[in-house]
Motif scaffolding. Structure first.
Motif, PDB file in Angstrom:
ATOM      1  N   UNK A  56      75.226   9.318  26.147  1.00  0.00           N
ATOM      2  CA  UNK A  56      75.608   7.902  26.015  1.00  0.00           C
ATOM      3  C   UNK A  56      75.214   7.329  24.646  1.00  0.00           C
ATOM      4  N   UNK A  57      75.003   6.084  24.650  1.00  0.00           N
ATOM      5  CA  UNK A  57      74.672   5.340  23.441  1.00  0.00           C
ATOM      6  C   UNK A  57      73.397   5.859  22.768  1.00  0.00           C
ATOM      7  N   UNK A  58      73.126   5.430  21.565  1.00  0.00           N
ATOM      8  CA  UNK A  58      71.911   5.910  20.875  1.00  0.00           C
ATOM      9  C   UNK A  58      70.688   5.795  21.777  1.00  0.00           C
ATOM     10  N   UNK A  84      80.613   9.277  22.248  1.00  0.00           N
ATOM     11  CA  UNK A  84      81.467   8.252  21.653  1.00  0.00           C
ATOM     12  C   UNK A  84      80.800   7.671  20.414  1.00  0.00           C
ATOM     13  N   UNK A  85      79.631   8.148  20.169  1.00  0.00           N
ATOM     14  CA  UNK A  85      78.831   7.538  19.124  1.00  0.00           C
ATOM     15  C   UNK A  85      78.053   8.610  18.387  1.00  0.00           C
ATOM     16  N   UNK A  86      78.247   8.655  17.066  1.00  0.00           N
ATOM     17  CA  UNK A  86      77.559   9.699  16.324  1.00  0.00           C
ATOM     18  C   UNK A  86      76.232   9.181  15.839  1.00  0.00           C
ATOM     19  N   UNK A  89      70.223  10.726  15.079  1.00  0.00           N
ATOM     20  CA  UNK A  89      68.945  10.979  15.760  1.00  0.00           C
ATOM     21  C   UNK A  89      69.174  11.681  17.101  1.00  0.00           C
ATOM     22  N   UNK A 104      82.416  14.239  18.341  1.00  0.00           N
ATOM     23  CA  UNK A 104      82.563  12.798  18.566  1.00  0.00           C
ATOM     24  C   UNK A 104      83.914  12.523  19.213  1.00  0.00           C
TER      25      UNK A 104
END
Lengths: 156, 555
Positions: A56-58, A84-86, A89, A104
């Motif tokens: 998921x998200x960062x 969906x998010x590169x 970290x 991605x």
């Protein structure tokens, strides 16, 4: 034919189902699950070659924790992270935890297949004793493994 | 805005410091000046007073002496004897012979009817009648009389001393004329210095002796005797040239005459004027030194202040830019993520449709190709959307440069090669002007290529058709400067500030993401460099990339 086994983990059901369908259409053995827990359950029941895991998200530690758990249950399975998010970290963290690579979304299906082929290669190298013959085949004739997929996406 | 603020502040500071530091100095100066003047005035007044007193004493003595001699003659000689011409002449000669410098010009005996009975002297005045003369009554009434200076019958300024004698019931007068010259000489001895003057005036202010300046005997002086008190007094008076004169007046001859001793205010300087001038000089020099120091110090101060202010301004502008980028980065990440997931679904669904379409029986049907191309179009546009979201993510991503050994000229050559075709189609010539003295630097080649590609692409887009792009490299101190300039329409001043902002684009919809320059900016910034924009509307645009010279580590 004894084919590769792929586990697709994504809570976006539309996406997960479609990917599974498209993989199946290429004679690959693909199973879809919608959560980390289900994925772990599936891995405990059966052996897989590649897991396609959505993070998921960062700081999406669900994904990373699932990955860690997967690697604990089946250390030899290759995990492709999909996001969906590169976030570098998260990706680096994923690589540290033993993921094969990350992609991605949205990803071209061909690229996904290529990445998977590389993952299979690696997996196969690890399983050389069991899968030696299959590797040879894979390296020489990857198109046989993946069937009909071509660049323009047309069937033969 | 700020400059005028500083100017105001500077003027304020300078004036306050000036007032505070020079104010007391000026006050001190004024006090010293005032004191000096007071002492000086007191001194000069004192001098004049003394001079006037002693001189008037001397004159008094002069007049009394002559009056006494006449009185003695009157007391000791009889009228009958003196009224004989022969006797009077004899007496006149004897007196002049015995007393030197008496100044006696002539002698005359006048009876109570005013008739001159006897006369001894150089003029032929024998037989004149003085009854009508104003002094005649005065003598008869008072006993002795000293006249004002007048011209008389002889048309020479002179004055007379007359003494009344009594013989029985009839009165007579002994009259003597005094030589004006001897009297003048006496008065003139009080004319000291270059501007000092001394003369006698009568009550109405007419000169009785000739003054040194401005006037002649018997003309009117500019002295008003009413201003003087009894005895001896000193007054100040402006002269015709605007200077001050100290004027001492001392009454003589029973307050009929006044001895005037005057002195210009400036002349008697001596040691005191010198001391005063020295003090003023020191104060003036001190004041000038303070003024210079204050102006210099505040100038330096404000130059520093302005510089640091400018630096702070630049720094905060940079920080604002960075904050803006960071905030936009976060937003971009969120949006990209939210869009990427549905995009992925759309893409996969379209792909799945393509997969299935291949299996269908109606491959020869009318609409088959329509389906196939529609699916292709969907995939194509998903891909386009993906490029945008990925570049947004690329913008948000932290781009830690990898260090390669980079030759800038080579990187530029490669980039230009890729774009040359595109440029040639639009009839754009890319000219290279490289310095061949550039060092190999440690930098990230692919990121640099991305930046150059972006900048040259922008230049091509800016020109449109027919133009020249010039790519230059040079080294300046610790910087490599890569210039990419075009002869396109230029960037309006109002837009120049925004070109590095993310999502800012002037290209037509769908042509640009507005991220190219902003990503380039971040890449170069990460490398410790800077991109500057120089553009003049109608004259073209130049982007200057400043890269720090970082030499590769020796392997």
């Amino acid at each position: 034919m004894n084919t590769f086994r792929i586990l697709v983990v994504d809570d976006e059901i539309d996406f997960q189902e479609t990917i599974v369908n498209r993989l199946k259409k290429r004679n690959l053995h693909a199973i879809g699950v919608a959560s980390g827990e289900d994925a772990i359950q599936a891995l405990e029941d059966e052996l897989y070659d590649v897991v396609l895991l959505d993070i998921k998200m960062p700081g999406g530690m669900d994904g990373i924790e699932t990955l860690r758990e997967i690697k604990r249950i089946q250390p030899l399975v290759e995990v492709l992270l999909l996001t969906g998010h590169a976030s570098v970290e998260t990706s680096i963290e994923g690589m540290k935890q033993g993921a094969f690579d990350y992609l991605i979304k949205p990803v071209k299906f061909d690229d996904l297949l290529n990445k998977m082929a590389q993952a299979f290669q690696k997996k196969a190298a690890h399983d050389s004793k069991i899968r030696d013959a299959k590797i040879q085949e894979l390296i020489r004739y990857p198109s046989r493994v993946f069937g009909q997929e071509e660049e323009d996406g047309k069937d033969f | 805005m700020k400059r005028t603020l500083y100017k105001k502040l500077k003027i304020k500071l300078i004036s306050i410091t000036l007032v505070v530091s020079i104010g007391p100095l000026v006050l001190l100066g004024a006090a010293i000046y005032y004191q000096f003047n007071k002492i000086y005035k007191a001194q000069i007044e004192d001098q004049i007073l003394h001079l006037a007193k002693s001189e008037s004493n001397a004159l008094d003595v002069f007049l009394k002496e002559r009056t006494s001699i006449l009185a003695m003659i009157v007391e000791t000689q009889s009228f009958e004897m003196l009224s004989k011409q022969q006797n009077l002449s004899h007496l006149f000669k004897a007196v002049n012979r015995r007393t030197e410098g008496l100044g006696l010009v002539d002698l005359g005996i006048i009876d109570q009817h005013g008739q001159q009975l006897a006369y001894a002297g150089p003029y032929s005045l024998y037989g004149l009648n003085y009854f009508e003369q104003p002094w005649f009554d005065e003598v008869m009434r008072r006993g002795t009389y000293i006249s004002d200076v007048y011209m008389g019958f002889r048309q020479v300024p002179h004055f007379i001393i007359a003494v009344k004698g009594e013989s029985g019931s009839s009165n007579w007068i002994l009259r003597a004329t005094i030589d004006s010259e001897i009297f003048n000489r006496l008065v003139r001895s009080a004319q000291v210095g270059g501007t000092g003057d001394a003369y006698i005036i009568n009550q109405e202010g007419f000169f009785q002796t000739s003054p040194r300046f401005d006037g002649a005997v018997l003309s009117r002086s500019n002295i008003n005797t009413q201003r003087f008190g009894e005895g001896t007094t000193v007054v100040e008076q402006k002269d015709s040239k605007g200077g001050t004169r100290f004027i001492g007046g001392s009454w003589l001859k029973g307050d009929d005459w006044m001895l005037v001793v005057s002195q210009a205010g400036r002349e008697k300087s001596g040691w005191m004027g010198g001391a005063r001038n020295t003090a003023i000089l020191i104060i003036v020099i001190g004041g000038v030194a303070i003024l210079l120091a204050i102006v210099l110090i505040s100038h330096t101060l404000f130059r520093h202040l302005e510089r640091s202010d400018r630096e702070i301004g630049e720094l905060s502008a940079q920080m604002i830019q960075q904050d803006k980028l960071a905030a936009l980065g976060k937003m971009a990440t969120g949006i990209a993520h939210e869009i990427n997931n549905p995009l992925a679904v759309i893409g996969e669904k379209a792909g799945w449709m393509a997969d299935l379409l291949a299996d269908e029986e109606f491959q020869n049907s009318q609409n088959y190709m329509e389906f196939a191309t529609s699916i292709e179009k969907i995939e194509e546009h998903v891909d386009r959307a993906k490029k945008i979201t990925h570049s947004m993510l690329g913008f948000a991503r932290r781009m830690e440069p990898r260090l390669d050994d980079v030759e800038i000229n080579t990187v530029l050559d490669r980039t230009i090669e890729m774009l040359n075709n595109h440029a040639r189609i639009n009839n754009i010539e890319i000219r290279k002007r490289y310095s061949d003295q550039l060092p190999v630097i440690a930098s990230d080649e692919s990121q640099l290529q991305q930046v150059f590609m972006n900048l040259i692409n922008n230049a091509v887009d800016a020109i449109g058709n027919d133009g020249i792009i010039e790519v230059t490299t040079k080294r300046k101190d610790q910087w490599l400067i890569i210039g990419i300039s075009d002869d396109g329409p230029g960037i309006p001043r109002s837009v120049q500030k925004r070109v590095f902002d993310p999502f800012y684009t002037t290209k037509p919809n769908g042509k640009g993401t507005g991220l190219g320059l902003s990503i380039s900016y971040r890449i170069i910034e990460k490398m410790g460099g800077n991109i500057r924009l120089e553009s003049e509307e109608g004259q073209g645009t130049a982007f200057l990339v400043y890269l720090p010279v970082v030499l590769p580590e020796k392997k």
